[in-house]
Design a protein around this motif. Sequence first.
Motif, PDB file in Angstrom:
ATOM      1  N   VAL A   1       0.896  -1.036   0.177  1.00  0.00           N
ATOM      2  CA  VAL A   1      -0.050   0.065   0.074  1.00  0.00           C
ATOM      3  C   VAL A   1       1.005   1.223  -0.171  1.00  0.00           C
ATOM      4  O   VAL A   1       0.796   2.332  -0.713  1.00  0.00           O
TER       5      VAL A   1
ATOM      6  N   ILE B   1       0.979   4.130  -2.883  1.00  0.00           N
ATOM      7  CA  ILE B   1       0.583   5.496  -2.668  1.00  0.00           C
ATOM      8  C   ILE B   1       1.763   6.316  -2.914  1.00  0.00           C
ATOM      9  O   ILE B   1       1.681   7.294  -3.620  1.00  0.00           O
TER      10      ILE B   1
ATOM     11  N   LEU C   1      -9.952   1.980  -2.319  1.00  0.00           N
ATOM     12  CA  LEU C   1      -9.176   0.976  -1.557  1.00  0.00           C
ATOM     13  C   LEU C   1     -10.237   0.065  -0.772  1.00  0.00           C
ATOM     14  O   LEU C   1     -10.931   0.479  -0.178  1.00  0.00           O
TER      15      LEU C   1
ATOM     16  N   VAL D   1      -3.430   5.155   4.665  1.00  0.00           N
ATOM     17  CA  VAL D   1      -4.228   5.800   3.373  1.00  0.00           C
ATOM     18  C   VAL D   1      -4.804   7.044   3.927  1.00  0.00           C
ATOM     19  O   VAL D   1      -4.848   8.255   3.308  1.00  0.00           O
TER      20      VAL D   1
ATOM     21  N   SER E   1      -2.281   9.980   3.769  1.00  0.00           N
ATOM     22  CA  SER E   1      -1.411  10.047   2.803  1.00  0.00           C
ATOM     23  C   SER E   1      -1.612  11.259   1.756  1.00  0.00           C
ATOM     24  O   SER E   1      -0.678  11.625   0.837  1.00  0.00           O
TER      25      SER E   1
ATOM     26  N   TYR F   1      -9.123   9.756  -1.057  1.00  0.00           N
ATOM     27  CA  TYR F   1      -9.615   8.303  -0.941  1.00  0.00           C
ATOM     28  C   TYR F   1     -11.005   7.973  -0.661  1.00  0.00           C
ATOM     29  O   TYR F   1     -11.444   8.787  -0.238  1.00  0.00           O
TER      30      TYR F   1
ATOM     31  N   ILE G   1     -12.438   4.163   1.051  1.00  0.00           N
ATOM     32  CA  ILE G   1     -11.943   3.055   1.813  1.00  0.00           C
ATOM     33  C   ILE G   1     -13.336   2.397   1.711  1.00  0.00           C
ATOM     34  O   ILE G   1     -14.296   2.566   2.439  1.00  0.00           O
TER      35      ILE G   1
END
Length: 165
Positions: A81, A85, A98, A114, A117, A121, A123
């Motif tokens: 991961v 990234i 993700l 995440v 980051s 995103y 998730i």
Amino acid sequence: MTKLLIIGAKGSLQQAVAANVLAESEAEITLFDQNLNLEDVTNEMREKVVTGEISDEPLLGSAMREQDIVFLAVNGNNQAVETIINQMKQAKVERLILVLPREISNEVAINDTVENSGLNYTILRPDWLPLDVASSEEVRHQIAHIANRIVQDPQNYQTESMEIN
């Protein structure tokens, strides 16, 4: 036109996402997996294949170029991961979808990686793996549908964590 990179494209979930995106959008898809070949392409006009492993950072970085969104389902490997990234940032790809099943190893570390980051995103947190085939198929369908909605409008579900059951 949106460009989607699907990492681990041989997986049944990733195949469901690719099929849904091809059927319901005009997006172009790059399929990335270590065991891919041209026979895995169902739409030669909108799909391309990159055969390789995540650990091959130059190849992964090359696959990321000119992508808009990355789709990734993880199995507990936080290093993978982090690599993805880092390559996204280098390629200036800001949108990540993700799939992070609950109760996998390193779930909290991956989630934190995440969320911290700086990426935009979403998730998706399914109960993994459902005990029966029908439940499994329904979860894949739900994830594919949400991924397609993000592909069609990347503003959907920004910086969200969603349970899928």
